[in-house]
Design a protein around this motif. Structure first.
Motif, mmCIF file in Angstrom:
data_model
loop_
_atom_site.group_PDB
_atom_site.id
_atom_site.type_symbol
_atom_site.label_atom_id
_atom_site.label_comp_id
_atom_site.label_asym_id
_atom_site.label_seq_id
_atom_site.Cartn_x
_atom_site.Cartn_y
_atom_site.Cartn_z
ATOM 1 N N MET A 327 -35.657 -2.332 -7.476
ATOM 2 C CA MET A 327 -36.766 -1.852 -6.670
ATOM 3 C C MET A 327 -36.266 -0.912 -5.567
ATOM 4 S SD MET A 327 -39.153 -3.154 -8.344
ATOM 5 C CE MET A 327 -40.446 -2.441 -7.343
ATOM 6 N N ARG A 328 -35.065 -1.160 -5.073
ATOM 7 C CA ARG A 328 -34.507 -0.265 -4.044
ATOM 8 C C ARG A 328 -34.226 1.106 -4.646
ATOM 9 N NH1 ARG A 328 -28.935 0.390 -2.184
ATOM 10 N NH2 ARG A 328 -28.979 1.529 -0.198
ATOM 11 N N ALA A 329 -33.652 1.138 -5.834
ATOM 12 C CA ALA A 329 -33.375 2.420 -6.472
ATOM 13 C C ALA A 329 -34.669 3.168 -6.803
ATOM 14 C CB ALA A 329 -32.557 2.206 -7.744
ATOM 15 N N ARG A 330 -35.683 2.464 -7.205
ATOM 16 C CA ARG A 330 -36.972 3.112 -7.474
ATOM 17 C C ARG A 330 -37.513 3.773 -6.208
ATOM 18 N NH1 ARG A 330 -40.976 -0.186 -11.441
ATOM 19 N NH2 ARG A 330 -39.542 -0.672 -13.134
ATOM 20 N N ARG A 331 -37.437 3.054 -5.116
ATOM 21 C CA ARG A 331 -37.940 3.615 -3.866
ATOM 22 C C ARG A 331 -37.123 4.835 -3.446
ATOM 23 N NH1 ARG A 331 -36.847 -0.284 -1.010
ATOM 24 N NH2 ARG A 331 -35.091 0.536 0.168
ATOM 25 N N LEU A 332 -35.811 4.757 -3.600
ATOM 26 C CA LEU A 332 -34.967 5.902 -3.256
ATOM 27 C C LEU A 332 -35.280 7.100 -4.131
ATOM 28 C CD1 LEU A 332 -31.502 4.166 -2.701
ATOM 29 C CD2 LEU A 332 -32.982 5.194 -0.967
ATOM 30 N N ALA A 333 -35.581 6.871 -5.411
ATOM 31 C CA ALA A 333 -35.916 7.977 -6.304
ATOM 32 C C ALA A 333 -37.203 8.663 -5.864
ATOM 33 C CB ALA A 333 -36.050 7.466 -7.733
ATOM 34 N N ARG A 334 -38.198 7.883 -5.483
ATOM 35 C CA ARG A 334 -39.449 8.478 -5.013
ATOM 36 C C ARG A 334 -39.236 9.241 -3.710
ATOM 37 N NH1 ARG A 334 -41.106 3.263 -6.351
ATOM 38 N NH2 ARG A 334 -41.412 2.710 -4.166
ATOM 39 N N ASP A 335 -38.443 8.645 -2.820
ATOM 40 C CA ASP A 335 -38.168 9.316 -1.546
ATOM 41 C C ASP A 335 -37.396 10.618 -1.764
ATOM 42 O OD1 ASP A 335 -39.430 7.234 -0.280
ATOM 43 O OD2 ASP A 335 -37.585 6.190 0.280
ATOM 44 N N HIS A 336 -36.442 10.593 -2.681
ATOM 45 C CA HIS A 336 -35.660 11.795 -2.971
ATOM 46 C C HIS A 336 -36.554 12.904 -3.522
ATOM 47 C CE1 HIS A 336 -32.095 14.079 -4.117
ATOM 48 N NE2 HIS A 336 -32.654 14.292 -5.289
ATOM 49 N N ALA A 337 -37.448 12.557 -4.438
ATOM 50 C CA ALA A 337 -38.362 13.554 -4.995
ATOM 51 C C ALA A 337 -39.317 14.081 -3.930
ATOM 52 C CB ALA A 337 -39.146 12.944 -6.161
#
Length: 466
Positions: A327-337
């Protein structure tokens, strides 16, 4: 987060397009219109009934106090549902059903039954006790369970496991408790107006403490038992008829029993309410919380175990199973995009994550023999949705995987430098069959477009700078 439905709807509705000879009542807009009209009328009627009992001032006070726990409860259920988010329309329907239709059914049925018992027995106090401990639990839990049943029957693709049942049941009960709290708090305020009580010693303060502070989870906890029953049924294969048919009514009976025990606690003596609260309600709440959190973690493990099959087939990058299972990686991916491409890109990544999760769950059900006959059609639909979003989502997920990978193990275990997994390669249980590319141990793994596997990047995705 913004999501799309777990499964895309083919153009025109069902596969093959709508039937030219469908009757008017079978059209989608007719059914949606009828449902919205039913809920709107129920809301207007329940509004009139509550206002009639509490008065305008009492209604406004009750509304202002009853709304306080709603955002917290809704946020808690959305947190549980983040692995494979339910469409917002399902949650809006569940809350509206609980607040309007279920509350209206409960008020009318409870009042009628209690009045009938009081008339038949000439014992108003006994009728009130019987209504609270027997009639109310049966009527209210059945009315709330109807929402879970409707989503289970008519939104089956969105209802795949225990977490889905818990979320739909919990949101429905949150809506029901919201309306019920308006009634109780409004009546309490009216009582205080007559007696002149104010402050902490008032009936309104006592009612608020018991219903909003001490037990905001009471109604959701009861109905969640019904949702767990439907969730177990959703996880069962078509051939396991007992496992599909028994859990929903069993969960409903447990919900009624817990509700009856809670309502009847005030008749158990001076400290009966606090004894039931401390000895039964709090441990039951803790146990249910542990169950749903454990189920959520198991869903993430399913994502991590099932998606490498699509990495071997060329649909996903090697880093994606790891990133999508965190879930942390998912959030980071959305934030990065969002940081580099804007809000629309973040929504695209969120949609990609939702579709990839649904794909993992679909494959898991297929491996266990629980997938429907349209397994291949659904798999291709989901892969098509992933393919449309890959250019935006995959770089963001690669970045998130690099940011969250353990420092001591920069390579994702089992992957070579070029991304070929040792277990999920041509001889793996989930990978490509050595003689029949695109097939795993139990069913098809749709190959990369044009029938060729895409070459994996020649760099290590966990060490390349973003």
């Amino acid at each position: 987060m913004d999501t799309c439905p777990p499964y895309p709807t083919p153009p025109g509705g069902a596969p093959g397009g709508p039937s030219r000879h469908a009757h008017w009542w079978q059209r989608r807009w007719v059914r949606y219109g009828a449902l919205v009209t039913l809920l709107a009328l129920s809301g207007l009627v329940i509004l009139a009934l509550v206002r009639r009992q509490t008065g305008t001032e009492g209604f406004l006070v009750g509304l202002g106090l009853a709304v306080l726990p709603v955002p917290l409860l809704t946020a808690a259920f959305r947190w549980l549902d983040r692995v494979e988010p339910s469409p917002w329309r399902n949650l809006v329907f569940a809350f509206a059903w609980g607040a309007c239709a279920a509350a209206l059914i409960a008020i009318v049925a409870n009042s009628f039954a209690t009045h009938w018992i009081a008339t038949a027995t000439a014992d108003a106090d006994g009728a009130d006790t019987l209504g609270a401990t027997v009639i109310a639990p049966v009527v209210e839990e059945s009315a709330k369970a109807a929402a879970v049943l409707l989503v289970f029957l008519f939104r089956r693709r969105d209802f795949t496991g225990i977490v889905d049942g818990v979320v739909i049941a919990g949101v429905t009960a949150t809506g029901f408790a919201f309306t019920e709290n308006i009634l109780y708090l409004g009546n309490a305020f009216g009582t205080d107006q007559l007696t002149g009580d104010r402050g902490i010693a008032s009936v309104t303060a006592a009612t608020f403490f018991v219903r909003v502070i001490m037990s905001p989870f009471a109604h959701p906890m009861f109905t969640v038992l019904t949702g767990i029953g439907f969730g177990i049924a959703a996880m069962s294969g078509d051939r396991r008829r007992v496992r599909r048919l028994l859990p929903p009514p069993a969960g409903l009976l447990l919900a009624m029993g817990m509700h009856a025990l809670w309502n009847g606690s005030t008749t158990f003596g001076e400290y009966g309410f606090f004894a039931v609260y401390a000895a039964i309600m709090v441990p039951a709440f803790a146990l249910l919380t542990w169950l749903v959190v454990w189920t959520r973690q198991r869903e993430l493990r399913t994502v991590r175990e099932e998606l490498p099959a699509y990495t071997a087939a060329g649909w996903l990058n090697p880093a994606e199973p790891f990133a999508l299972a965190s879930m942390r990686a998912r959030r980071l991916a959305r934030d990065h995009a969002r940081r580099h491409l804007g809000r629309q890109a973040a929504r695209t990544v969120a949609q990609y994550e939702a579709y990839a999760t649904s794909l993992a769950f679909l494959r898991h059900r297929g491996r266990l023999g629980r997938a429907g006959a349209d397994f291949t059609v659904r798999e291709r639909e989901l892969l098509h949705e992933l393919w449309r979003r890959r250019e935006v989502a995959q770089p963001a997920l690669d970045h998130a995987a690099r940011m969250t990978a353990p420092i001591a193990a920069p390579l994702w275990p089992g992957y070579a430098v070029h991304g070929v997994h040792a277990t999920y390669g041509v001889h793996g249980a989930y990978g490509v069959h050595p003689r029949h590319p695109g097939y795993g141990s139990y069913g098809p793994v749709t190959p990369y477009p044009h029938g060729q596997a895409v070459p994996y990047p020649s760099y290590n995705p966990y060490r390349t700078p973003s």
